[in-house]
Design a protein around this motif. Structure first.
Motif, PDB file in Angstrom:
ATOM      1  N   VAL A 159      40.335   9.397  16.583  1.00  0.00           N
ATOM      2  CA  VAL A 159      41.098  10.106  17.466  1.00  0.00           C
ATOM      3  C   VAL A 159      40.009  10.522  18.294  1.00  0.00           C
ATOM      4  CG1 VAL A 159      42.473  12.079  17.708  1.00  0.00           C
ATOM      5  CG2 VAL A 159      42.869  10.732  15.722  1.00  0.00           C
TER       6      VAL A 159
ATOM      7  N   VAL B 261      46.862  16.623  22.090  1.00  0.00           N
ATOM      8  CA  VAL B 261      46.123  15.620  20.973  1.00  0.00           C
ATOM      9  C   VAL B 261      45.892  16.807  19.927  1.00  0.00           C
ATOM     10  CG1 VAL B 261      44.108  14.284  20.333  1.00  0.00           C
ATOM     11  CG2 VAL B 261      45.509  13.762  22.598  1.00  0.00           C
TER      12      VAL B 261
ATOM     13  N   ARG C 145      46.680  16.970  15.792  1.00  0.00           N
ATOM     14  CA  ARG C 145      45.732  16.929  14.677  1.00  0.00           C
ATOM     15  C   ARG C 145      45.660  17.954  13.783  1.00  0.00           C
ATOM     16  NH1 ARG C 145      39.788  14.345  16.006  1.00  0.00           N
ATOM     17  NH2 ARG C 145      39.370  14.547  13.896  1.00  0.00           N
TER      18      ARG C 145
ATOM     19  N   TYR D 189      48.724  10.138   9.878  1.00  0.00           N
ATOM     20  CA  TYR D 189      48.183   9.534  10.900  1.00  0.00           C
ATOM     21  C   TYR D 189      49.055   8.862  11.796  1.00  0.00           C
ATOM     22  CZ  TYR D 189      44.866   7.058  14.060  1.00  0.00           C
ATOM     23  OH  TYR D 189      44.077   6.657  14.849  1.00  0.00           O
ATOM     24  N   GLY D 190      49.979   8.206  11.139  1.00  0.00           N
ATOM     25  CA  GLY D 190      50.962   7.444  12.076  1.00  0.00           C
ATOM     26  C   GLY D 190      52.012   8.373  12.737  1.00  0.00           C
TER      27      GLY D 190
ATOM     28  N   ARG E 211      50.423   9.938  15.790  1.00  0.00           N
ATOM     29  CA  ARG E 211      50.428   9.154  16.950  1.00  0.00           C
ATOM     30  C   ARG E 211      51.788   9.034  17.576  1.00  0.00           C
ATOM     31  NH1 ARG E 211      48.275   4.066  19.296  1.00  0.00           N
ATOM     32  NH2 ARG E 211      50.217   2.697  19.568  1.00  0.00           N
ATOM     33  N   GLU E 212      52.818   9.106  16.741  1.00  0.00           N
ATOM     34  CA  GLU E 212      54.058   9.108  17.147  1.00  0.00           C
ATOM     35  C   GLU E 212      54.438  10.849  18.080  1.00  0.00           C
ATOM     36  OE1 GLU E 212      56.981   7.422  17.468  1.00  0.00           O
ATOM     37  OE2 GLU E 212      55.281   5.740  16.406  1.00  0.00           O
TER      38      GLU E 212
ATOM     39  N   THR F 291      51.360   3.867  26.750  1.00  0.00           N
ATOM     40  CA  THR F 291      50.752   3.149  25.518  1.00  0.00           C
ATOM     41  C   THR F 291      48.959   3.155  25.618  1.00  0.00           C
ATOM     42  OG1 THR F 291      52.484   1.651  25.159  1.00  0.00           O
ATOM     43  CG2 THR F 291      50.980   1.236  23.869  1.00  0.00           C
TER      44      THR F 291
ATOM     45  N   LEU G  51      47.637   6.109  24.922  1.00  0.00           N
ATOM     46  CA  LEU G  51      47.689   6.543  23.609  1.00  0.00           C
ATOM     47  C   LEU G  51      46.840   5.651  22.626  1.00  0.00           C
ATOM     48  CD1 LEU G  51      49.435   7.648  21.412  1.00  0.00           C
ATOM     49  CD2 LEU G  51      51.140   5.664  21.500  1.00  0.00           C
ATOM     50  N   ASP G  52      46.563   4.458  23.109  1.00  0.00           N
ATOM     51  CA  ASP G  52      45.500   3.388  22.245  1.00  0.00           C
ATOM     52  C   ASP G  52      44.142   4.169  22.353  1.00  0.00           C
ATOM     53  OD1 ASP G  52      47.589   2.141  21.371  1.00  0.00           O
ATOM     54  OD2 ASP G  52      47.314   0.404  22.909  1.00  0.00           O
TER      55      ASP G  52
ATOM     56  N   TRP H 101      44.463   7.934  20.401  1.00  0.00           N
ATOM     57  CA  TRP H 101      45.065   7.820  19.002  1.00  0.00           C
ATOM     58  C   TRP H 101      45.343   6.459  18.535  1.00  0.00           C
ATOM     59  CZ3 TRP H 101      46.137  12.956  16.844  1.00  0.00           C
ATOM     60  CH2 TRP H 101      46.498  13.021  15.319  1.00  0.00           C
TER      61      TRP H 101
ATOM     62  N   ALA I  23      46.343   2.901  17.171  1.00  0.00           N
ATOM     63  CA  ALA I  23      47.229   2.376  15.815  1.00  0.00           C
ATOM     64  C   ALA I  23      45.879   1.497  15.168  1.00  0.00           C
ATOM     65  CB  ALA I  23      48.114   1.359  16.473  1.00  0.00           C
TER      66      ALA I  23
END
Ligand SMILES: Nc1ncnc2c1ncn2[C@@H]1O[C@H](COP(=O)(O)OP(=O)(O)OP(=O)(O)O)[C@@H](O)[C@H]1O
Length: 684
Positions: free
Chosen positions: A295, A322, A326, A332-333, A336-337, A371, A374-375, A378, A380
């Protein structure tokens, strides 16, 4: 009440058999009718499945006695009633009470718990004796509890059942469950319990009967969430696999921890040093750190194109999104959502402030547009990727393990030759535990309603955590014996184990009566127990029969062949147990001399493909949980030397025999099993 003689009981038996056949026919017919009448496809399928499993359950009813006990009530709620107790319900004519009551029904509890001191409204408890092939009712024993008469261990029927020679796979014990076992079997569903018991005290039997009891009592709830039974290896699972179907339960998942956790083939192997570190609970902290290191903090504002316009989110705002995710300590999943949905929500507020409608299509478009961001902050990840990232990279491992693992421990688990990608890694069983830990951080697995863990003393802290994740909303039954721990990480006490299993408040109960090992063998095993320094209660054997023979021999193979030939003269299963290398030679010697020998890889005895061999060669390392009528143990000193916890292994091996144990040795016996005089001949 009429009908108390053997002829009357036989007549009743005939009626029960007819009624049972009627039930099976009825169930089969229902399957046919169910297939025709169900409305839509979904309900047809559900109804079909339900009826088929009912028909399967009924037809899997072994061709055994429909009842094993009878209760005559003299007072209380059931005053004047007589109930037959059996493995399953047998319905009478419509409107009539059942001809046989399932042993798990509330009223059947009295059969197991009533005593002369506390008759629980019973006048007479009757136990039936049966002979096999054909199944014939041979007699019965009455206990007039109302008159203070109780047979206890003097019951011939009960003693014969417990002392019967063992043949083939494990059988159920419904006819002779002891009061202290019954308390465990019938413990409430939300109660987690831990049963410590010496070899042969019935822990496995209790666990299996508890599964059957819970499924009967909480059928709806458990058919949704499921019951899971975990055993030490496939041979053990094969050995116990017939018990639940015989009790009418065909839908219980029975597996090993390794199989439960493996996400693919396990092709790698660890040395003991690496395995010990990987199974250590500190790895959970290392993995968590490695995962959350991914992260990142936003490095600038976010600009999102939307047609000719650009939405902008300030860096501080992104940081607080973020950081907030946390702090929330969700998987974790989910984190991210949340970062995604909260970032899109900021855009949505801006859009609405400008009078734009932010409908579902727009939201999806914005989600796609962020996205990249996000990547970056955080990403995937796949659990295998995280574990491979640690084991294959000394720098990443050092960062994640700093202050947690020593440099020596870190180098013990590093891959000597890292694979090119995590996809081509050769995972070991211990790696699978690590991968599962990370998978649990990403997303919580579904919880079973109840998990039964056998031989739990051998689990590592990390394996316990994997089980805890699968029973978070359910309960567990932990079965084990600290003295039989043979893994390098075996439990020294139960409290840490229970904490790792997520049930620190589970009640610890000891079983202290042995139903397998004859008294003479228990005496030898108890001497060894002294040397194991395990804090466990002593046991006494229910059995007074049995034989122990210890022989020194110049030629081990000759002596084993002779002992096996001798054993073949008796009824019952036979096993030869030795350290793995020696066993191969002994097996070859037996086969050379015309003795048919099965191995544990062969199909379970009693199954369609089983070999006719009555003798099984059992490596000492695979003996756990198994039992044979006659056991020949060859060269105990080698079993002790073969592994770090070799004395514990020997304790397991010496406690597998039901009727006769031969201990054969060409080298001196380990002093820990010798009687005090022989162990110390000078008396000093
Ligand atoms: N109440 C009982 N009536 C008849 N047989 C029993 C009873 N309790 C246990 N047994 C029998 O005793 C033997 C040992 O039981 P089980 O294997 O469950 O013991 P265990 O405590 O799990 O042993 P281990 O620690 O060696 O695995 C089995 O054959 C089982 O069927």
């Amino acid at each position: 009440m009429t009908g108390t003689g053997l002829d009357d009981e036989r007549a009743y038996l005939a009626e029960c058999r007819t009624a049972l056949l009627r039930m099976i026919d009825g169930a089969r017919l229902n399957v046919v009718i169910g297939e025709r009448v169900a409305g839509d496809r979904y309900s047809a399928e559900r109804l079909g499945r339900h009826l088929k499993s009912l028909a399967k359950e009924l037809s899997e009813e072994p061709d055994g006695p429909p009842f094993f006990g009878r209760l005559d009530f003299g007072s209380g709620e059931h005053r004047g009633q007589r109930y037959y107790i059996g493995r399953r319900h047998v319905s009478g004519d419509t409107g009539q009470q059942p001809m046989v009551i399932d042993w798990r029904a509330p009223v059947s509890r009295v059969f197991y718990r009533a005593s002369a001191r506390d008759p629980q409204d019973i006048t007479v408890r009757r136990r039936f004796g049966w002979s096999k092939e054909p199944i014939t009712l041979t007699g019965f024993e009455d206990e007039h509890l109302d008159r203070g008469q109780e047979l206890g261990t003097a019951s011939r029927i009960m003693t014969a059942e417990i002392e019967r020679p063992r043949v083939g796979p494990m059988r159920d014990i419904v006819a002779t469950i002891q009061p202290e076992q019954d308390e465990l079997v019938r413990a409430e569903l939300d109660e987690s319990i831990c049963v410590q018991g010496a070899p042969g005290t019935g822990k496995t039997a209790v666990g299996l009967h508890r599964a059957a009891y819970l499924l009967y009592t909480h059928r709806r709830r458990l058919s949704r969430t499921g019951v899971l039974i975990l055993g030490p290896n496939q041979a053990f699972l094969g050995y116990i696999s017939a018990v639940l179907p015989a009790l009418g339960e065909v839908d219980v998942e029975q597996t090993t921890v390794d199989r439960l956790l493996a996400r693919g083939p396990l092709q790698g192997a660890d040395g003991e040093e690496a395995a010990v570190v990987k199974h250590d609970v500190r790895m959970a902290a290392v993995l968590r750190r490695a995962l959350y290191e991914r992260v990142g903090a936003p490095t600038g504002p976010l600009s999102v194109p939307d047609g000719s316009y650009h939405w902008r989110v300030r860096e501080e705002e992104l940081r607080s999104i973020v950081e907030g995710a946390r702090r929330e300590a969700t998987p974790y999943g989910v984190g991210r959502e949340r970062v995604l949905s909260r970032t899109v929500a900021v855009l949505q507020r801006q859009a609405e402030a400008r009078g734009q409608t932010a409908n579902a299509v727009w939201t999806r478009k914005m989600s796609r547009a962020v996205t990249g961001f996000l990547d970056e902050v955080w990403p995937a990840v796949r659990p295998q990727e995280v574990v491979a990232g640690l084991l294959g990279d000394p720098v990443a491992l050092a960062r994640a393990a700093e202050g947690i693992l020593t440099p020596g421990e870190q180098s013990a688990i590093l891959w000597a030759r890292p694979p090119r990608s995590f996809k081509s890694a050769r995972w070991s069983a211990a790696d699978a535990v690590l991968i599962d830990e990370v998978a649990g951080l990403l997303e919580r697995p579904p919880s079973y309603g109840h998990v039964i863990v056998d031989e739990a003393q051998d689990l590592s802290a990390m394996q316990c955590r994997a089980i805890a994740r699968r029973s978070e909303h359910g309960s567990i039954t932990v079965l084990g014996d600290l003295a039989q721990g043979t893994t390098p990480w075996a439990a020294g006490g139960w409290s840490d184990h229970l904490a790792h299993l997520g049930k620190p408040r589970a009640e610890l109960i000891a079983l202290t009566v042995g139903f397998r090992v004859p008294a003479a063998v228990v005496a030898m095993a108890n001497r060894l127990l002294e040397a194991l320094a395990a804090d466990v209660p002593r046991t006494r054997s229910f059995r007074t029969d049995g034989r122990l023979r210890v022989r020194e021999t110049p030629d081990l193979a000759d002596a084993v062949v002779a002992a096996v030939r001798d054993a073949l003269d008796h009824e019952g299963s036979i096993a030869v147990m030795a350290a793995d290398g020696t066993l191969e030679k002994l097996t070859a010697a037996m086969r050379d001399r015309g003795i048919a020998v099965a191995t544990l890889d062969d199909p379970a005895p009693g199954s369609a493909h089983a070999t006719a061999a009555r003798v099984t060669a059992v490596p000492a390392t695979m003996a756990k949980g198994l039992e044979y009528d006659h056991v020949v143990v060859a060269e105990p000193a080698e079993i002790v030397e073969a592994e770090t916890r070799g004395l514990n292994r020997l304790y397991v091996v010496l406690t597998r025999a039901v009727s006769r144990l031969d201990v054969l040795h060409s080298r001196p016996l380990p002093v820990q099993i010798l009687p005090p005089v022989e162990a110390n001949p000078t008396g000093t």
